[in-house]
Design a protein around this motif. Structure first.
Motif, short mmCIF file in Angstrom:
data_model
loop_
_atom_site.label_atom_id
_atom_site.label_comp_id
_atom_site.label_asym_id
_atom_site.label_seq_id
_atom_site.Cartn_x
_atom_site.Cartn_y
_atom_site.Cartn_z
N ASP A 186 0.85 -1.19 0.00
CA ASP A 186 0.00 0.00 0.00
C ASP A 186 0.89 1.25 0.00
N PRO A 187 1.05 1.89 -1.15
CA PRO A 187 1.95 3.05 -1.23
C PRO A 187 1.48 4.25 -0.42
N ARG A 188 0.25 4.22 0.07
CA ARG A 188 -0.20 5.33 0.91
C ARG A 188 0.50 5.33 2.27
N VAL A 189 0.87 4.14 2.75
CA VAL A 189 1.55 4.06 4.05
C VAL A 189 2.98 3.56 3.93
N ALA A 190 3.32 2.88 2.82
CA ALA A 190 4.67 2.31 2.66
C ALA A 190 5.10 2.45 1.20
N PRO A 191 5.34 3.68 0.73
CA PRO A 191 5.69 3.88 -0.67
C PRO A 191 7.03 3.25 -1.05
N GLY A 192 6.95 2.30 -1.98
CA GLY A 192 8.16 1.62 -2.43
C GLY A 192 8.52 0.39 -1.63
N TYR A 193 7.72 0.06 -0.62
CA TYR A 193 8.00 -1.14 0.15
C TYR A 193 6.68 -1.71 0.67
N LEU A 194 6.65 -2.15 1.94
CA LEU A 194 5.52 -2.86 2.50
C LEU A 194 5.20 -2.38 3.91
N GLY A 195 3.97 -2.65 4.32
CA GLY A 195 3.63 -2.70 5.73
C GLY A 195 3.63 -4.16 6.14
N TRP A 196 3.96 -4.46 7.41
CA TRP A 196 4.05 -5.86 7.81
C TRP A 196 3.56 -6.07 9.24
N VAL A 197 3.14 -7.30 9.48
CA VAL A 197 2.79 -7.76 10.82
C VAL A 197 3.33 -9.18 10.95
N ILE A 198 4.10 -9.41 11.99
CA ILE A 198 4.63 -10.74 12.28
C ILE A 198 4.89 -10.82 13.77
N ASP A 199 4.86 -12.03 14.33
CA ASP A 199 5.15 -12.14 15.76
C ASP A 199 6.06 -13.32 16.01
#
Length: 379
Positions: A186-199
């Protein structure tokens, strides 16, 4: 003035591992870091990939459960692509404990580790600090991060292309999550990369990264906005910690060594240009750097240093550097939705699986480069 064979600037994983390997070769090694505690200023999520886990001995008790599922979301967050491996592909480490383990290994091998000591500059082998007396060093290893001061002082190459990343880390209730790696394009929050969730079974990591020039709202605001409804995030069960820092994505630097020293880790640009993963490169380049430095210090032959050449690795990054440029060009939600749609087909899923589960994140060092001092003795 105290004299050492090798001064390592930076007590991250690259610096501590290089120091450990050099001390095992019976060199007098000192490590300095401006942090007073290795648990402060952590700048990595701590995701170890399968290839690293297979090739290197990491303490199992410092690693979270294996992760086999990756869910790739478009900006709409609807209908994510699920990729499942038949093996554990990722494990998230307790990085504060990993650093302490690496420090103990370095000190057990004979290295001296000094915290709360800030590197100031180096000239003609004399190194000055804030917080300690100067030392005379035969060789300096710059493991001082993406914006390395050591690189500039030694006249070596410096990183010029960066992402900036930030994440929230907090404890979660045991048994409340199923191990999975959630990635949001989502380039609105992570332009050129990613948002992530991991635990890691005990702590959740929720983060974003992207090109800073496109983060007009500021990375802190974007992270908070993403975390508010991030897929797969478990509720915090304790205090929330913030982490962040620059991530070099221009590939391994070309000029990495000179007679006064060399670079490792982020200082050397040793990060996968596409995935921005730096832990596997850290292990592989530390072994290479230690072998080259030890060979040079034993023989005094400057030809040893020519083997520590970033050009040899950059040629093997061409495909990922091209994909990095493609990834960087995805700057609108519509384009990101279209990109994820393309990955839904058989060819797209195969490409995504190759990037996320493949063994090519960072190339192995050629066996002939493993210990140049041995080659020298054979000649």
């Amino acid at each position: 003035m105290q004299t050492v064979d090798v001064l390592v600037v930076g007590a991250g994983l690259a610096g501590l591992r290089t120091a450990h390997l050099l001390a095992r070769r019976h060199l007098k090694v000192m490590v300095v870091d401006r942090r007073r505690s290795l648990s402060a200023g952590i700048r990595t999520t701590g995701i170890f990939v399968r290839r690293t886990l297979d090739d290197f001995d990491l303490p199992d008790h410092l690693l979270g459960p294996g992760v086999r599922d990756v869910l790739l979301y478009p900006p709409s967050r609807r209908a994510p692509i699920r990729l499942t491996s038949d093996r554990d592909e990722y494990r998230v480490a307790d990085m504060a404990a990993v650093y302490e383990h690496a420090r103990h290994a370095a000190e057990s091998a004979g290295a001296q580790v000094l915290l709360g000591v800030r590197y100031v500059d180096a000239s003609m082998g004399c190194v000055r600090f804030a917080g300690a007396e100067p030392v005379k060093a035969r060789f300096i290893v710059g493991a001082d991060g993406a914006r390395s001061r050591v690189a500039r002082d030694l006249g070596l190459d410096v990183n010029r292309r960066f992402l900036v990343g930030a994440e929230l880390v907090h404890p979660i209730a045991s048994g409340t999550t199923t191990p999975a790696f959630h990635c949001v394009l989502d380039p609105r929050v992570a332009p050129g990369y990613l948002g992530w969730v991991i635990d890691d079974g005990r702590h959740a990591h929720v983060g974003v990264a992207g090109y800073p020039d496109a983060m007009r709202a500021g990375i802190r605001h974007l992270l908070d906005a993403f975390a508010a409804d991030a897929p797969g995030r478990a509720a915090p069960a304790g205090p929330v910690e913030r982490r962040g820092g620059p991530i070099p994505v221009g590939g391994v630097l070309r000029r990495l060594a000179c007679p006064a020293g060399l670079l490792v880790g982020d200082a050397a640009g040793a990060v996968s240009p596409l995935t921005a993963g730096g832990l596997d490169p850290c292990f592989r380049m530390s072994e290479w750097a230690a072998a080259v430095a030890a060979g040079y210090l034993r023989t005094g032959d400057p030809r040893m240093l020519s083997r520590y050449d970033g050009n040899a690795l950059r040629s093997r990054f061409r495909g990922r550097l091209v994909l990095r440029r493609v990834f960087a060009g995805i700057r609108s939600p519509a384009l990101a939705e279209a990109a994820v749609t393309m990955l839904r087909g058989r060819a797209g899923r195969a490409l995504a699986a190759r990037v996320l589960f493949g063994d090519g994140s960072f190339p192995s060092v050629h066996p002939q480069l493993a210990d140049p001092a041995i080659d020298h003795l054979r000649q």
